[in-house]
Design an enzyme around this catalytic site. Structure first.
Site, PDB file in Angstrom:
ATOM      1  N   HIS A   1       0.849  -1.193   0.000  1.00 47.69           N
ATOM      2  CA  HIS A   1       0.000   0.000   0.000  1.00 47.69           C
ATOM      3  C   HIS A   1       0.886   1.245   0.000  1.00 47.69           C
ATOM      4  O   HIS A   1       1.922   1.279   0.661  1.00 47.69           O
ATOM      5  CB  HIS A   1      -0.931  -0.004   1.208  1.00 47.69           C
ATOM      6  CG  HIS A   1      -2.132  -0.887   1.015  1.00 47.69           C
ATOM      7  ND1 HIS A   1      -3.420  -0.446   1.197  1.00 47.69           N
ATOM      8  CD2 HIS A   1      -2.237  -2.193   0.628  1.00 47.69           C
ATOM      9  CE1 HIS A   1      -4.270  -1.439   0.957  1.00 47.69           C
ATOM     10  NE2 HIS A   1      -3.563  -2.507   0.613  1.00 47.69           N
TER      11      HIS A   1
ATOM     12  N   GLU B   1       1.012   4.342   1.257  1.00 49.53           N
ATOM     13  CA  GLU B   1       1.488   5.050   2.441  1.00 49.53           C
ATOM     14  C   GLU B   1       2.472   4.208   3.247  1.00 49.53           C
ATOM     15  O   GLU B   1       3.390   4.745   3.872  1.00 49.53           O
ATOM     16  CB  GLU B   1       0.314   5.492   3.318  1.00 49.53           C
ATOM     17  CG  GLU B   1      -0.702   4.404   3.645  1.00 49.53           C
ATOM     18  CD  GLU B   1      -1.847   4.359   2.660  1.00 49.53           C
ATOM     19  OE1 GLU B   1      -1.578   4.188   1.452  1.00 49.53           O
ATOM     20  OE2 GLU B   1      -3.014   4.487   3.105  1.00 49.53           O
TER      21      GLU B   1
ATOM     22  N   CYS C   1      -6.873   3.185   4.208  1.00 50.73           N
ATOM     23  CA  CYS C   1      -7.869   2.117   4.302  1.00 50.73           C
ATOM     24  C   CYS C   1      -8.084   1.727   5.762  1.00 50.73           C
ATOM     25  O   CYS C   1      -7.213   1.878   6.612  1.00 50.73           O
ATOM     26  CB  CYS C   1      -7.430   0.912   3.473  1.00 50.73           C
ATOM     27  SG  CYS C   1      -5.938   0.090   4.088  1.00 50.73           S
TER      28      CYS C   1
ATOM     29  N   CYS D   1      -4.106   0.230   6.913  1.00 52.36           N
ATOM     30  CA  CYS D   1      -3.234   1.417   6.960  1.00 52.36           C
ATOM     31  C   CYS D   1      -3.637   2.353   8.096  1.00 52.36           C
ATOM     32  O   CYS D   1      -2.779   2.981   8.717  1.00 52.36           O
ATOM     33  CB  CYS D   1      -3.289   2.151   5.621  1.00 52.36           C
ATOM     34  SG  CYS D   1      -2.601   1.201   4.245  1.00 52.36           S
TER      35      CYS D   1
END
Length: 711
Positions: free
Chosen positions: A407, A409, A465, A528
Site C-alpha cells: 500500500h 502510504e 484504508c 493502513c
C-alpha cells in the site's frame, strides 16, 4: 363630376399610403385630416399611420395611444452613423473598494432587516482592527457602502482636530427619496470621503495643502503581513465562511481574473485546471468540472492571501478533535501548507515517472515531505510511492526478501526508513556529519536525535484504508458522526492478500501460522489506519533504529480526498487517547495535524494495478514492485525490504560513532525484541486496543523474522 374625380384621387392616394405602411385606416374622419396633411408633405412613403382608436398592431393586441407619427426607415436605407462617443471617464471607487484596498479580507455581516416589505431598512456591519462599524440603507449594497464609509471616517482626522464622524441614519427613512442622509456640517459625502482617501495615498499626498491634508492612522497600511488576522473567527476560533469561495474572493478583491488553463484526462474522467490572478499573483485549482476547479482556485487564493480556510477540519464538530494536553492548539494544518505538500508530491511523481509512463497508472499515491522550521519554500520530497495490494501467502519469504504490504502510504514510510539510514551513514564520516539531519544526543539515553525544527509530513491522495476510510464515503461529508458509539467505530481491521478492502479482526489472539497460510489460509495484514495509529505511539523509525535514535513522529497528514474530521482523528489517534498509559519516555501519543487539499482528487473507478512504484530522495530511478510477489518486476529483491534494512543496521552498529563496537549476532526478530522501550510501547498500544474492545492486533507468522545478516 369634379367632386367625384377629386374623391377618386384621394382614395388612390389613401390606398397607396396604407399599402406602404401595412396599415388599414377605418376611420373616415381620420382619413380626411390625414390626407389633408399628407398632400402638403414632400414625401409620403416614409411615414407610418397609426390609428388611435381601434388599431391592431403586429403582435395581435389592441392599444390606445395619442395620435402620433413614427419615422419608418426604408429597407434599402443605410443605417444611421453612430455618434462618436466621448472618451469614457473612469468611475470613482466607492467606499467599499477603498476600504478593501486599505484592509484586505474584511467581512460584511447583515445585522438586521427592519421596516415594511416594500421599504426595508438593512443594517450591515464590518469589523476593522477589532472595532465594529455599522451602516444602514434601503438595500444591502447601500448599507455596505455606508458601513465602509463609517469605518473610513474613523481613520481620518484633520489637522485642526475636526473628526469625520460616522453617519447617523434617520429614524423615519423616506424610501422614496433619492437624496443621501445629511448628518451635520462636519460630515462629507461618500464621494468626497473616497476623494480624501485617494489623496492620502503617497503618490497623491503632494496635491493637498497643509490645511486640508487629513492624516491616516498608521495601522491602515498594515495589509499583507497582517493578512492572517483577517481570517474569519468566532470567539477566537476559526470557522468555515458562510459564503462560497468565489463570491467571497470577489468581495474581498477588486482585480480578480479567472482563466481555464487546460483539460487533462479522458472524456469520461477529465480534469479541468483554473487559474485565478489577483494582484499579479496566480493560484491554481483543479477539479472534475470548471465550477469545482474555479472553487479550488478561489480557496487556494483565500488561504494564501487572507488565511481563510474551507477545510473540513474547520467545520463545527460535536466531538472537537483537540489535543488533550493542549486545548489551545488546533488539529488543522494551515491550508497553504497542505496545498504545498500535495503539490510537491504530485510534481515529484510526474517527474520520476517520466520515461516509464506505463507504470503511471495508480489508485493511491503517497509521499513524505520534510521541512526545516516549517519553511515550505525549501521543503524536500523524501519519498513517493503508489500501490494498493498485499503479497500473496504463497510468496512469503523466510529471509525478509519480499515486501508484505505494498500500500502506497506503507511503502512511503519504508522509503523514509531508507532515508534515515542514509542520514545516519553521514554521521559515520566526520567530514559529512554536518550534512546529516541527526545530531549527537549528549543528554539522553539515545545516541542520536533529529535536529531541532525538522518535521515530516505524510501525503495520501485518499483516506487510509480501514477505520479512517470505511465511514467516509464522500469527500464533502463534513457533518458530525451520527453514530459515534456503535461498536463498528474504531475497530481494528485487516487487509486481504491480493485484494482490496478491509474486514474487522476477530476478538482473539490473532495468531497466523506459516503452515496455515501455505495450506490456503488467507494472509492478513493490518489496515493502513491501524498502522498509522501505531506510528503515532512508537514512531515511524521502526524497532531497529529505535536503539540508535529518539522516536520520530509525523507532524501532519494531508489527504487528497475523503477527509472526515471525526473519522480520521479517531482512526489515527482518538480511539486510544483515553486508554493509553504507561509509555516509557520519550514515547508518547502523537496527534498529527490534519488537512485536505483544496483541489481534491476525483474518485478513480479503474481497476487497481498489481504493481506499485517507490522512489526515495537520492535514487537515480524509481523501482517498480509486483505487489503480489513482493519483488521487483524483474524478480530482484527490493531495496526497502527487511533484509536490506537489517544489513544497513549491522553496518551502523559497527561504524557509527558513539555506539558500542559490537557485532549483531542475533537474528532479525531477536534483535528487534532487544529494543526494550520500543517493545514496551508497542505492547501498551496493543493493550489499549483491547481495553477499548476494538480487537487484537494480528501478527505475521514468526518464521518471517527468523533470518540473520547477509555477510
Amino acid at each position: 363630376m369634379c367632386c367625384k374625380m377629386h374623391y377618386r384621387s384621394m382614395n388612390f392616394a389613401k390606398s397607396a399610403i396604407c399599402y406602404q405602411s401595412r396599415h388599414l385606416c377605418a376611420d373616415s374622419n381620420f382619413q380626411r385630416g390625414f390626407l389633408k396633411r399628407c398632400f402638403a408633405l414632400p414625401t409620403l412613403s416614409r411615414y407610418k399611420v397609426v390609428n388611435s382608436s381601434t388599431e391592431e398592431n403586429m403582435n395581435g393586441y389592441n392599444r390606445k395611444s395619442p395620435q402620433k407619427r413614427r419615422y419608418d426607415m426604408p429597407q434599402y436605407a443605410a443605417s444611421p452613423k453612430k455618434k462618436l462617443c466621448k472618451e469614457r471617464v473612469p468611475q470613482p471607487k466607492n467606499t467599499v473598494a477603498m476600504l478593501n484596498e486599505l484592509r484586505q479580507g474584511l467581512i460584511y455581516k447583515l445585522e438586521s432587516q427592519t421596516g415594511p416589505v416594500h421599504a426595508p431598512l438593512f443594517t450591515i456591519s464590518v469589523e476593522v482592527d477589532g472595532q465594529k462599524y455599522m451602516g444602514q440603507g434601503r438595500s444591502k449594497k447601500v448599507a455596505r457602502i455606508e458601513a465602509a464609509a463609517t469605518a473610513l471616517r474613523s481613520f481620518i482626522q484633520f489637522k485642526d482636530g475636526a473628526v469625520l464622524s460616522p453617519l447617523k441614519p434617520a429614524g423615519n427613512l423616506d424610501f422614496t427619496s433619492d437624496e443621501h442622509l445629511e448628518n451635520g456640517i462636519e460630515n462629507v459625502s461618500n464621494a468626497k470621503l473616497v476623494e480624501l482617501v485617494m489623496l492620502m495615498l503617497p503618490e497623491n499626498k503632494s496635491n493637498l495643502t497643509s490645511l486640508e491634508q487629513p492624516t491616516l492612522r498608521p495601522q491602515v497600511f498594515c495589509m499583507s503581513h497582517n493578512a492572517s488576522k483577517s481570517a474569519i473567527s468566532v470567539d477566537g476560533q476559526k470557522k468555515v465562511p458562510d459564503k462560497g469561495p468565489v463570491m467571497l474572493l470577489y468581495e474581498l478583491f477588486n482585480d480578480v481574473n479567472f482563466e481555464c488553463m487546460n483539460i487533462d484526462g479522458a472524456q469520461n474522467n477529465c480534469r479541468f485546471k483554473m487559474t485565478v490572478t489577483i494582484n499579479d499573483k496566480k493560484f491554481d485549482g483543479t477539479g472534475p468540472s470548471k465550477k469545482l476547479a474555479k472553487n479550488a482556485a478561489a480557496k487556494a487564493a483565500l488561504a494564501s492571501l487572507c488565511n481563510i480556510s474551507y477545510s473540513p477540519m474547520m467545520a463545527p464538530q460535536k466531538n472537537a478533535p483537540l489535543p488533550i494536553d493542549d486545548k489551545s492548539s488546533s488539529m488543522e494544518l494551515p491550508q497553504i501548507h497542505a496545498d504545498t505538500i500535495g503539490r510537491l508530491v504530485l510534481e515529484k511523481f510526474m517527474e520520476v515517472i517520466k520515461g516509464q509512463e506505463a507504470y503511471s497508472r495508480r489508485k493511491v499515491l503517497a509521499g513524505i515531505v520534510m521541512t526545516d522550521n516549517m519553511n515550505f519554500c525549501e521543503a524536500k520530497v523524501i519519498s513517493v510511492s503508489t500501490g494498493t495490494k498485499c503479497v500473496s501467502g504463497e510468496h512469503m519469504s523466510v529471509n525478509g526478501a519480499v515486501l508484505n504490504d505494498s500500500h502506497a502510504e506503507i511503502v512511503s514510510r519504508r522509503c523514509l526508513l531508507k532515508y534515515l539510514y542514509a542520514q545516519l551513514d553521514l554521521q559515520c564520516n566526520q567530514a559529512t556529519a554536518y550534512q546529516s539531519i541527526f545530531v549527537r544526543n549528549t543528554d539522553g539515553q539515545y545516541p542520536y536525535k533529529l535536529k531541532s525544527g525538522v518535521h515530516f509530513h505524510l501525503y495520501i491522495n485518499t483516506a487510509p484504508c480501514g477505520d479512517a476510510r470505511i465511514f467516509s464515503p464522500h469527500e464533502n461529508d463534513t457533518g458530525v458522526d451520527k453514530h459515534p458509539n456503535r461498536k463498528a467505530r474504531g475497530q481494528l481491521r485487516t487487509k486481504i492478500e491480493s485484494g482490496e478492502g478491509t474486514i474487522p479482526v476477530k476478538s482473539s489472539d490473532g495468531i497466523q501460522t506459516w503452515d496455515g497460510v501455505l495450506q490456503g489460509q488467507r494472509l492478513l495484514t493490518m489496515s493502513c489506519s491501524d498502522k498509522i495509529a501505531r506510528w503515532n505511539i512508537v514512531g515511524i523509525q521502526g524497532s531497529l533504529l529505535s536503539s540508535i535514535i529518539e522516536p520520530v513522529y509525523l507532524h501532519s497528514i494531508v489527504l487528497g480526498s475523503l477527509l472526515h474530521p471525526e473519522h480520521m482523528y479517531r482512526a489515527v489517534c482518538g480511539r486510544i487517547e483515553k486508554s493509553i498509559q504507561g509509555l516509557p519516555p520519550p514515547y508518547h501519543l502523537n496527534k498529527p495535524r490534519l488537512a485536505l487539499v483544496t483541489s481534491a482528487e476525483p474518485r478513480n473507478q479503474a481497476k487497481a494495478p498489481n504493481f506499485g512504484i517507490n522512489w526515495t530522495i537520492g535514487d537515480t530511478e524509481l523501482e517498480v514492485v509486483n505487489s503480489l510477489t513482493g519483488r521487483t518486476i524483474g524478480g530482484q529483491v527490493s531495496r526497502i525490504t527487511k533484509q536490506a534494512f537489517f544489513d544497513k543496521y549491522g553496518f551502523l552498529m559497527k561504524n557509527l560513532p558513539g555506539m558500542p563496537n559490537r557485532k549483531v549476532i542475533k537474528d532479525y526478530g531477536e534483535t528487534k525484541a532487544d529494543v526494550k522501550d520500543y517493545q514496551t510501547a508497542k505492547q501498551e498500544l496493543f493493550s489499549a486496543f483491547k481495553r477499548e474492545d476494538l480487537g487484537s492486533w494480528l501478527k505475521k507468522p514468526i518464521e518471517q523474522d527468523q533470518f540473520g545478516n547477509v555477510e
